[in-house]
Design an enzyme around this catalytic site. Sequence first.
Site, short mmCIF file in Angstrom:
data_model
loop_
_atom_site.label_atom_id
_atom_site.label_comp_id
_atom_site.label_asym_id
_atom_site.label_seq_id
_atom_site.Cartn_x
_atom_site.Cartn_y
_atom_site.Cartn_z
N GLY A 10 -4.19 6.56 4.94
CA GLY A 10 -3.83 6.64 3.53
C GLY A 10 -3.56 5.24 3.01
O GLY A 10 -3.25 4.32 3.78
N GLN A 65 -0.19 -1.14 -2.56
CA GLN A 65 -0.48 -1.87 -1.32
C GLN A 65 -1.64 -2.85 -1.48
O GLN A 65 -1.83 -3.72 -0.63
CB GLN A 65 -0.79 -0.88 -0.19
CG GLN A 65 0.43 -0.10 0.28
CD GLN A 65 0.08 0.86 1.39
OE1 GLN A 65 -0.46 1.93 1.15
NE2 GLN A 65 0.36 0.47 2.63
N CYS A 120 2.40 2.38 8.84
CA CYS A 120 2.11 1.98 7.47
C CYS A 120 1.25 0.72 7.52
O CYS A 120 1.56 -0.20 8.29
CB CYS A 120 3.42 1.69 6.73
SG CYS A 120 3.18 1.11 5.03
N LEU A 121 0.20 0.66 6.73
CA LEU A 121 -0.68 -0.51 6.75
C LEU A 121 0.04 -1.77 6.26
O LEU A 121 -0.43 -2.88 6.52
CB LEU A 121 -1.93 -0.25 5.90
CG LEU A 121 -2.90 0.80 6.47
CD1 LEU A 121 -4.01 1.09 5.48
CD2 LEU A 121 -3.48 0.35 7.81
N HIS A 131 4.24 9.98 2.30
CA HIS A 131 4.28 8.53 2.51
C HIS A 131 3.64 7.79 1.32
O HIS A 131 4.20 6.80 0.82
CB HIS A 131 3.54 8.20 3.82
CG HIS A 131 3.52 6.76 4.20
ND1 HIS A 131 4.25 6.27 5.26
CD2 HIS A 131 2.88 5.70 3.66
CE1 HIS A 131 4.03 4.95 5.35
NE2 HIS A 131 3.20 4.58 4.40
N GLU A 132 2.48 8.28 0.88
CA GLU A 132 1.76 7.57 -0.20
C GLU A 132 2.47 7.74 -1.54
O GLU A 132 2.54 6.80 -2.34
CB GLU A 132 0.31 8.05 -0.29
CG GLU A 132 -0.51 7.89 0.99
CD GLU A 132 -0.40 6.53 1.64
OE1 GLU A 132 -0.19 5.52 0.93
OE2 GLU A 132 -0.51 6.46 2.88
N HIS A 161 5.21 5.35 -1.76
CA HIS A 161 4.75 4.00 -2.13
C HIS A 161 4.72 3.83 -3.66
O HIS A 161 5.00 2.75 -4.18
CB HIS A 161 3.35 3.72 -1.58
CG HIS A 161 3.32 3.13 -0.21
ND1 HIS A 161 3.96 1.96 0.12
CD2 HIS A 161 2.70 3.54 0.93
CE1 HIS A 161 3.74 1.68 1.40
NE2 HIS A 161 2.99 2.62 1.92
ZN LIG Z 1 2.36 2.81 3.84
#
Ligand SMILES: [Zn+2]
Length: 182
Positions: free
Chosen positions: A46, A51, A89-90, A131-132, A135
């Site tokens: 995701g 991000q 998480c990226l 999670h997204e 963000h």
């Molecule tokens: Zn993340």
Amino acid sequence: MAIQSIRLFGDPVLRTPAAPVVDFDKELRKLVKDLTDTMMDAPGAGLAAPQIGVGLRVFTYYVDDRLGHLINPDLDLSSELDEEGEEGCLSFPGLSFPTPRAIRAVAKGFDMHGEPVTLEGTDLMARCFQHETDHLDGILFIDRMDVKQRKLAMKAVREAEWSGLSAPVIKVSPHATGGKAL
Ligand SMILES: [Zn+2]
């Protein structure tokens, strides 16, 4: 392909709530494509617009072979939690930690053409939606951990090779954090 660089923990854009999408135009479709390309390249399950430095309420997902996107999401969560599931998480490369999340989520929003969409997910998909969407509110997964787990996570963050690359390190008094993860 338009792969963007992914912002790392410490970048203020990750703590800034994103604005609702109003114009479902060509630029929005390019943003969805950039998010999709960047997520697939990473690779990740995701990716949310902040991000890649864009403050709009848009995310993409790729979970269990389901690839898609959602705009202006609104979540309805089960009260039943998965306390133990590992989450990464990226914006925290290479790190994952147990993070409590609702097991099921219904996500309502819009597609890039402005059509209403309702998505349902369990387990990893539900985790991804939460999670997204977090963000988009400037919330990071470390905020969802209990105090003990967050301390372990922040120690791992400080020791990570990418730590401090995205922003100058600001030293503060150990009393000045108000109990929040920095
Ligand atoms: Zn993340």
